[in-house]
Scaffold this active site. Structure first.
Site, PDB file in Angstrom:
ATOM      1  N   CYS A 200      47.806  44.729  40.355  1.00 31.51           N
ATOM      2  CA  CYS A 200      48.688  45.327  41.020  1.00 31.51           C
ATOM      3  C   CYS A 200      49.458  44.501  42.059  1.00 31.51           C
ATOM      4  O   CYS A 200      49.815  45.082  43.005  1.00 31.51           O
ATOM      5  CB  CYS A 200      48.149  46.756  41.519  1.00 31.51           C
ATOM      6  SG  CYS A 200      46.804  46.316  42.832  1.00 31.51           S
TER       7      CYS A 200
ATOM      8  N   ALA B 240      35.718  48.464  36.908  1.00 33.09           N
ATOM      9  CA  ALA B 240      36.406  49.552  36.580  1.00 33.09           C
ATOM     10  C   ALA B 240      36.822  50.554  37.538  1.00 33.09           C
ATOM     11  O   ALA B 240      37.516  51.512  37.602  1.00 33.09           O
ATOM     12  CB  ALA B 240      35.207  50.387  35.629  1.00 33.09           C
ATOM     13  N   ALA B 241      35.930  50.398  38.806  1.00 33.60           N
ATOM     14  CA  ALA B 241      36.196  51.523  39.828  1.00 33.60           C
ATOM     15  C   ALA B 241      37.645  51.425  40.310  1.00 33.60           C
ATOM     16  O   ALA B 241      38.291  50.440  40.367  1.00 33.60           O
ATOM     17  CB  ALA B 241      35.044  51.086  41.048  1.00 33.60           C
TER      18      ALA B 241
ATOM     19  N   ASP C 146      41.406  44.525  34.783  1.00 31.19           N
ATOM     20  CA  ASP C 146      42.238  45.143  35.992  1.00 31.19           C
ATOM     21  C   ASP C 146      41.745  44.381  37.157  1.00 31.19           C
ATOM     22  O   ASP C 146      41.132  44.894  37.920  1.00 31.19           O
ATOM     23  CB  ASP C 146      42.437  46.536  36.135  1.00 31.19           C
ATOM     24  CG  ASP C 146      43.509  46.840  36.988  1.00 31.19           C
ATOM     25  OD1 ASP C 146      44.675  46.442  36.820  1.00 31.19           O
ATOM     26  OD2 ASP C 146      43.332  47.662  37.906  1.00 31.19           O
TER      27      ASP C 146
ATOM     28  N   GLY D 202      38.121  54.155  38.494  1.00 32.78           N
ATOM     29  CA  GLY D 202      37.804  54.853  37.086  1.00 32.78           C
ATOM     30  C   GLY D 202      38.998  55.441  36.579  1.00 32.78           C
ATOM     31  O   GLY D 202      38.885  55.889  35.344  1.00 32.78           O
ATOM     32  N   GLY D 203      40.303  55.219  37.102  1.00 35.18           N
ATOM     33  CA  GLY D 203      41.531  55.728  36.408  1.00 35.18           C
ATOM     34  C   GLY D 203      41.733  54.986  35.061  1.00 35.18           C
ATOM     35  O   GLY D 203      41.919  55.996  34.268  1.00 35.18           O
ATOM     36  N   LYS D 204      41.533  53.714  34.956  1.00 39.43           N
ATOM     37  CA  LYS D 204      41.894  53.277  33.628  1.00 39.43           C
ATOM     38  C   LYS D 204      40.597  53.480  32.686  1.00 39.43           C
ATOM     39  O   LYS D 204      40.901  53.651  31.602  1.00 39.43           O
ATOM     40  CB  LYS D 204      42.110  51.742  33.946  1.00 39.43           C
ATOM     41  CG  LYS D 204      43.258  51.529  34.727  1.00 39.43           C
ATOM     42  CD  LYS D 204      43.561  49.898  35.103  1.00 39.43           C
ATOM     43  CE  LYS D 204      44.564  49.796  36.132  1.00 39.43           C
ATOM     44  NZ  LYS D 204      44.485  50.510  37.586  1.00 39.43           N
TER      45      LYS D 204
END
Length: 481
Positions: free
Chosen positions: A239, A118-119, A186, A121-123
């Site tokens: 990405c 998660a870090a 992600d 934290g944008g998503k």
């Protein structure tokens, strides 16, 4: 005629036709537009329009994200506004908004969602927004050094439904099998997005590093699939545009679980035509991988990105693995007493006009105490994962001591509009000093010394909490703010 390609593009020469290669080359030589995503928990619907007028921004909506915007003009104040510091928007490249938009998250169903890596934290904050802060969102990251940033971003967003864990993602599926309706992976990747920015720089990646990344991505995706319930949805994204990290990873899992998982078509709410590859070099991939999205930089003026939506059709045999254990008591928590809860609720209502009881009931939260700190923790977490270690859970409500109850910035920032009393307005010339966490001089005050007040500016924007201390206003903004 195709121009000379930079070294990092040579690997993509055979994946695009001549026109597309020229368009790609043109796009990567252009500066990447800044992007932001608004926070519906705090920002008003007309927030972007107001910010354009106030800050001189020229905003254009991201075509696949209703809350996402790109700036058509370069500005230097995106991270220094009141709205950013108070969590009204998150600075994010438009391409990074894609993965969460592939989920069709139903807030009314209050699902459980796992963000496996998660870090920063944008998503995670995007998931929280899509769910209107309902359900349960578990934000996990294995890197302890990144947890503080993740925690700060979720606190700034104002979530009550998120729980942060610090565990190896490869094991989460075996520790928590079939516990989540939706899982986002992600994945850690090479970052070969082909278009650079201050946050994403370009570098050459060795074949050894690429292979190491791919093996970890496969393990993480398998863990994500194990954690999902049957008929649950998993989004895999990177990405990077390297096929070894994208289509090849999906292909490996489709070969391993041909009956259990399936690549789904992109929802109609995401109007993008950017199919995944069916082959790269000598490698041929499962035909269903064409349903994935390969977001080349020249298509929507973004960085490169890859994402796929997977449905788990059936159970996946998951070897059992003893999960780590930590009781709430061992973590320092104990349930507040009835008298303590009454004192907290009465203080918030009498002093600030805020009804915390209604929030606790509507959001399924219960109050717990860790030392002086009072935390509202999701009951869904306590009921289903009570002994699983966590870093933080829910929202900080305040501190309770022998001197009484003091509300927390997190609570006041999230529900500022419902704090109808105990406001103190500062002038525009004082805002910069206040946001720099400096105390402010006070000429007069209608509040008694020691009072905790809700600070706002002349536009009625919430700026934090302060304490009246004689002829000064003590700044109580938290260190992470």
């Amino acid at each position: 005629m195709t121009r000379q390609l930079p070294r990092q593009l040579e690997a993509y020469r055979d994946l695009l036709n001549e026109t597309e290669l020229n368009q790609l080359l043109e796009s990567i030589n252009q500066p990447l537009p800044s992007g932001l995503r608004t926070n519906p928990l705090k920002a008003s619907a007309n927030g972007p329009q107001a910010w354009q007028q106030q800050y001189g921004w020229q905003l254009e909506q991201v075509p696949f994200c209703p809350t996402g915007w790109q700036l058509r003009n370069e500005v230097g104040n995106l991270s220094r506004t009141v709205e950013h510091q108070m969590g009204h928007y998150y600075i994010q490249d438009a391409a990074s908004m894609l993965p969460v938009e592939l989920f069709e998250l139903p807030p009314e169903a209050e699902p459980s969602v796992l963000d496996l890596t998660a870090a920063p934290g944008g998503k995670t904050t995007h998931i929280i927004s899509q769910l209107q802060d309902r359900g349960l969102v578990v934000a996990n990251d294995s890197n302890l050094q990144r947890i503080a940033g993740l925690k700060g971003n979720i606190q700034r967003w104002g979530s009550t439904s998120a729980v942060i864990t610090n565990q190896p993602g490869e094991r989460m599926g075996r520790w928590l099998p079939e516990q989540f309706d939706y899982v986002l992976l992600d994945a850690p990747c090479s970052g070969e997005a082909l278009r650079t920015s201050e946050r994403h720089t370009s570098r050459l990646v060795s074949s050894h590093e690429r292979n190491t990344l791919q093996q970890r991505q496969i393990k993480l995706l398998e863990s994500a699939l194990q954690a999902a319930r049957p008929n649950g949805h998993v989004v895999y994204s990177t990405c990077s545009l390297a096929p070894e990290e994208d289509e090849a990873v999906l292909d490996a899992l489709l070969k391993r679980y041909p009956e259990q998982i399936q690549i789904m078509s992109i929802p109609t709410s995401v109007p993008i035509e950017a199919p995944g590859l069916l082959a790269a070099g000598s490698q041929h991939y499962d035909p269903s991988i064409a349903k994935a999205l390969r977001l080349w930089p020249h298509l929507y003026n973004t960085a490169g990105f890859f994402a796929a939506l997977i449905i788990k059709r059936d159970q996946i045999a998951t070897p059992s693995l003893e999960r780590p254990q930590q009781t709430l008591a061992k973590a320092g928590y104990k349930a507040v007493t009835a008298d303590e809860q009454r004192q907290i609720l009465d203080t918030l209502h009498a002093v600030y006009g805020f009804d915390l009881g209604k929030i606790l009931e509507a959001n399924g939260l219960s109050l717990w105490r860790n030392g002086k700190t009072i935390q509202a923790i999701p009951e869904r977490w306590l009921n289903n994962f009570e002994h699983f270690p966590f870093v933080s859970a829910g929202i900080q409500v305040g501190k309770l001591s022998r001197h009484g109850f003091q509300p927390a910035h997190d609570l006041a920032s999230r529900y500022a509009e419902q704090f109808s009393q105990q406001w103190l307005t500062i002038n525009d010339q004082q805002i910069d000093d206040w946001l720099a966490r400096r105390d402010l001089p006070l000429k007069t005050s209608t509040y008694a010394a020691g009072s905790i007040v809700v600070v706002r500016d002349q536009q009625q924007r919430y700026l934090g909490l302060g304490q009246i201390d004689g002829n000064s206003l003590e700044n109580l903004l938290p260190h992470w703010q």
